[in-house]
Design a protein around this motif. Structure first.
Motif, PDB file in Angstrom:
ATOM      1  N   ILE A 227     -59.625  43.375  11.780  1.00  0.00           N
ATOM      2  CA  ILE A 227     -59.005  44.016  12.941  1.00  0.00           C
ATOM      3  C   ILE A 227     -57.514  43.699  13.027  1.00  0.00           C
ATOM      4  O   ILE A 227     -56.895  43.909  14.079  1.00  0.00           O
ATOM      5  CB  ILE A 227     -59.715  43.613  14.252  1.00  0.00           C
ATOM      6  N   SER A 228     -56.912  43.237  11.958  1.00  0.00           N
ATOM      7  CA  SER A 228     -55.485  42.892  11.960  1.00  0.00           C
ATOM      8  C   SER A 228     -54.646  44.068  12.450  1.00  0.00           C
ATOM      9  O   SER A 228     -54.749  45.184  11.923  1.00  0.00           O
ATOM     10  CB  SER A 228     -55.037  42.498  10.554  1.00  0.00           C
ATOM     11  N   ASP A 229     -53.805  43.801  13.446  1.00  0.00           N
ATOM     12  CA  ASP A 229     -53.047  44.881  14.084  1.00  0.00           C
ATOM     13  C   ASP A 229     -52.105  44.222  15.080  1.00  0.00           C
ATOM     14  O   ASP A 229     -51.976  42.999  15.124  1.00  0.00           O
ATOM     15  CB  ASP A 229     -54.032  45.834  14.783  1.00  0.00           C
ATOM     16  N   GLU A 230     -51.431  45.044  15.908  1.00  0.00           N
ATOM     17  CA  GLU A 230     -50.658  44.445  16.991  1.00  0.00           C
ATOM     18  C   GLU A 230     -51.627  43.931  18.052  1.00  0.00           C
ATOM     19  O   GLU A 230     -52.798  44.287  18.078  1.00  0.00           O
ATOM     20  CB  GLU A 230     -49.618  45.440  17.537  1.00  0.00           C
ATOM     21  N   THR A 231     -51.136  43.085  18.936  1.00  0.00           N
ATOM     22  CA  THR A 231     -52.013  42.269  19.769  1.00  0.00           C
ATOM     23  C   THR A 231     -52.963  43.088  20.632  1.00  0.00           C
ATOM     24  O   THR A 231     -54.175  42.826  20.647  1.00  0.00           O
ATOM     25  CB  THR A 231     -51.169  41.343  20.664  1.00  0.00           C
ATOM     26  N   ASP A 232     -52.465  44.061  21.379  1.00  0.00           N
ATOM     27  CA  ASP A 232     -53.337  44.837  22.254  1.00  0.00           C
ATOM     28  C   ASP A 232     -54.381  45.600  21.452  1.00  0.00           C
ATOM     29  O   ASP A 232     -55.540  45.711  21.868  1.00  0.00           O
ATOM     30  CB  ASP A 232     -52.512  45.815  23.098  1.00  0.00           C
ATOM     31  N   ALA A 233     -53.985  46.111  20.295  1.00  0.00           N
ATOM     32  CA  ALA A 233     -54.933  46.843  19.459  1.00  0.00           C
ATOM     33  C   ALA A 233     -56.029  45.913  18.956  1.00  0.00           C
ATOM     34  O   ALA A 233     -57.209  46.298  18.903  1.00  0.00           O
ATOM     35  CB  ALA A 233     -54.209  47.503  18.287  1.00  0.00           C
ATOM     36  N   ALA A 251     -58.883  38.356  10.835  1.00  0.00           N
ATOM     37  CA  ALA A 251     -57.464  38.639  11.038  1.00  0.00           C
ATOM     38  C   ALA A 251     -56.648  38.014   9.920  1.00  0.00           C
ATOM     39  O   ALA A 251     -56.946  36.900   9.471  1.00  0.00           O
ATOM     40  CB  ALA A 251     -56.983  38.113  12.386  1.00  0.00           C
ATOM     41  N   SER A 252     -55.632  38.743   9.462  1.00  0.00           N
ATOM     42  CA  SER A 252     -54.670  38.218   8.502  1.00  0.00           C
ATOM     43  C   SER A 252     -53.664  37.378   9.279  1.00  0.00           C
ATOM     44  O   SER A 252     -52.749  37.901   9.916  1.00  0.00           O
ATOM     45  CB  SER A 252     -53.971  39.366   7.770  1.00  0.00           C
ATOM     46  N   LEU A 253     -53.829  36.077   9.237  1.00  0.00           N
ATOM     47  CA  LEU A 253     -53.118  35.173  10.127  1.00  0.00           C
ATOM     48  C   LEU A 253     -51.604  35.301  10.028  1.00  0.00           C
ATOM     49  O   LEU A 253     -50.902  35.370  11.039  1.00  0.00           O
ATOM     50  CB  LEU A 253     -53.525  33.727   9.830  1.00  0.00           C
ATOM     51  N   ASN A 254     -51.098  35.336   8.814  1.00  0.00           N
ATOM     52  CA  ASN A 254     -49.647  35.268   8.634  1.00  0.00           C
ATOM     53  C   ASN A 254     -48.932  36.528   9.081  1.00  0.00           C
ATOM     54  O   ASN A 254     -47.739  36.478   9.393  1.00  0.00           O
ATOM     55  CB  ASN A 254     -49.332  34.986   7.169  1.00  0.00           C
ATOM     56  N   TRP A 255     -49.621  37.638   9.102  1.00  0.00           N
ATOM     57  CA  TRP A 255     -48.980  38.900   9.491  1.00  0.00           C
ATOM     58  C   TRP A 255     -49.220  39.211  10.959  1.00  0.00           C
ATOM     59  O   TRP A 255     -48.459  39.962  11.557  1.00  0.00           O
ATOM     60  CB  TRP A 255     -49.481  40.033   8.599  1.00  0.00           C
ATOM     61  N   CYS A 256     -50.251  38.628  11.551  1.00  0.00           N
ATOM     62  CA  CYS A 256     -50.478  38.804  12.989  1.00  0.00           C
ATOM     63  C   CYS A 256     -49.713  37.754  13.795  1.00  0.00           C
ATOM     64  O   CYS A 256     -49.128  38.056  14.825  1.00  0.00           O
ATOM     65  CB  CYS A 256     -51.968  38.715  13.303  1.00  0.00           C
ATOM     66  N   GLY A 257     -49.732  36.515  13.324  1.00  0.00           N
ATOM     67  CA  GLY A 257     -48.948  35.465  13.964  1.00  0.00           C
ATOM     68  C   GLY A 257     -49.735  34.635  14.965  1.00  0.00           C
ATOM     69  O   GLY A 257     -50.802  35.017  15.446  1.00  0.00           O
ATOM     70  N   LEU A 258     -49.163  33.464  15.263  1.00  0.00           N
ATOM     71  CA  LEU A 258     -49.831  32.515  16.151  1.00  0.00           C
ATOM     72  C   LEU A 258     -50.103  33.092  17.535  1.00  0.00           C
ATOM     73  O   LEU A 258     -51.210  32.958  18.066  1.00  0.00           O
ATOM     74  CB  LEU A 258     -48.958  31.258  16.288  1.00  0.00           C
TER      75      LEU A 258
END
Length: 438
Positions: A227-233, A251-258
């Motif tokens: 489900i890697s995406d921007e936060t609301d999505a 989630a792809s951690l490094n591209w979504c972020g902390l």
């Protein structure tokens, strides 16, 4: 007033006196800068300044690991001292802000001119700081409970082909893998919501098969939708997965972020499967970026349940001891004497097959608490996915029996085929008699 400290450990390379550079690091990341400024009182410094706790001198080299225009302008061309530097940061400087923690222990340190190499190796947290952040919802014990599997590693796979299949084709493959006996199935990190298989349609198609499987067999399975995406999505995607009866998201951690991962955890009680793709860009140079201890500490504060560590003897660059250390870190609480619930399931992936199981078990100090993912190791098995899953279980059975996979495979056709097909490029590690679990 004294405050508890967050401890960070660095590898540093510099031609300058290491004590001077360590002081620069501590000042830069707390209340100081390159010179004393107005308002920087002694009282303020005593309250907010970071402290150099220890310097361990290592080796000296003639050539710098990285270029620095600052050092070149000053004609500082070596030799270059390498050292391990430990710095304590007042917890009060960070508050309860995870991004502030990352900026404090990392931030501009990678850019300071005085160093020709700097790597954040480890971060140690006081229990009072850990208590402000999310714990794993399921972690190791809860993941086992969901699956009803307690006495062996968890065996899973990755949907292959990585891209190209329609939602219905993906659903059919998942049905095949469920029947094959997989415990866990995940999307590939490059498959989020492609035009040919939008996530919403894929979730519905896959979960229809999973619900049928559960009803038919009474057995559960974990499906990690990417489900890697921007936060609301991501929050919306997680809601859809849960509404369809799903139990896990990736989630792809490094591209979504902390911050995005924190927000996702706050909005869902689904298992979060943390994929570290891109970590090599932060870690592969020995004098730059992050060590896995520091990396996993930051992301585990987001409340992850699973975390990738790559695989031993796999297709990636990581040496076995690094992978082993990463897996062991996942199986420890983040703080000294922390609760058992503060552990995450280490995920071994990349070029894995039955011949790697014994080595992985030994690397984890004879623990079976790991998720073992074999993409090709299951889906490319000459006799099909069911035989691929069977070969993994037989690899584990060989270990339990104190036998090598070659010896055990002599009477198990699925393992024998795996040995002949995958073993040409990957030599399995034999296990000494009696080395298996009790």
């Amino acid at each position: 007033m004294p405050t508890e400290q967050i401890i960070a450990e660095y590898l540093v390379e510099t031609p300058l006196p290491i004590e001077k550079v360590a002081a620069v690091m501590a000042g830069e990341q707390s209340c100081g800068t390159f010179t004393r400024v107005a308002g920087e009182t002694d009282e303020l410094r005593s309250r907010a300044a970071a402290t150099v706790m220890e310097i361990e001198l290592l080796d000296i080299v003639t050539d710098p690991s990285l270029e620095s225009q600052y050092l070149q302008r000053k004609g500082l061309n070596g030799p270059f001292q390498r050292a391990r530097v430990t710095i304590g940061f007042p917890q009060a400087n960070v508050g309860t802000n995870l991004t502030a923690l990352a900026a404090t222990v990392g931030g501009n340190l990678f850019d300071i001119g005085e160093v020709s190499g700097l790597r954040l190796e480890a971060v140690y947290l006081p229990a009072s700081f850990r208590s402000h952040f999310a714990m794993p919802v399921k972690g190791v014990a809860g993941t086992r409970e969901v699956l009803g599997v307690y006495d062996r590693p968890l065996f899973g796979t990755i949907i292959k082909p990585n891209l190209g299949m329609s939602p219905e084709q993906t659903g059919d493959l998942v049905a095949t893998l469920c029947d094959a006996g997989a415990d866990f199935i995940k999307d590939d990190e490059v498959c989020a919501s492609p035009d040919h298989a939008p996530l919403a349609a894929r979730v519905k198609a896959v979960m229809a098969r999973v619900r049928d499987f559960r009803e038919k067999t009474g057995r559960n399975i974990l499906i990690a939708f990417n489900i890697s995406d921007e936060t609301d999505a991501m929050r919306r995607h997680a809601e859809l997965v849960q509404a369809e009866g799903g139990n896990c998201v990736m989630a792809s951690l490094n591209w979504c972020g902390l911050a995005a991962l924190q927000s996702l955890r706050a909005s869902t009680d689904l298992i979060i499967h943390g994929h570290r793709n891109g970590f090599g860009s932060m870690s592969r140079h020995p004098l730059l970026g992050f060590g896995y201890h520091a990396y996993q500490t930051l992301y585990r504060l987001c409340g992850l349940d699973h975390l990738h560590v790559h695989g031993i003897g796999g297709k990636f660059c990581n040496p076995a001891d690094e992978v082993a250390a990463s897996g062991l870190q996942c199986l420890k609480p983040l703080t000294t004497n922390g609760p058992e619930t503060d552990k995450v399931m280490p995920v071994f992936s990349s070029g894995q097959w039955a011949g790697n199981i014994a080595t992985t078990y030994e690397a984890l100090h004879q623990s079976s608490d790991f998720l073992f993912l074999a993409g090709g190791g299951i889906l490319a098995h000459p006799d099909g996915p069911a035989a691929g899953v069977a070969s993994l279980r037989q690899g584990w059975e060989a270990l339990c029996a104190g036998m090598s996979v070659e010896e055990y495979g002599a009477t198990r056709p699925e393992l024998a085929k795996a040995l002949s097909f995958f073993g040409e490029k990957n030599s399995p590690s034999p296990v000494a008699p009696g080395a298996g679990p009790a």
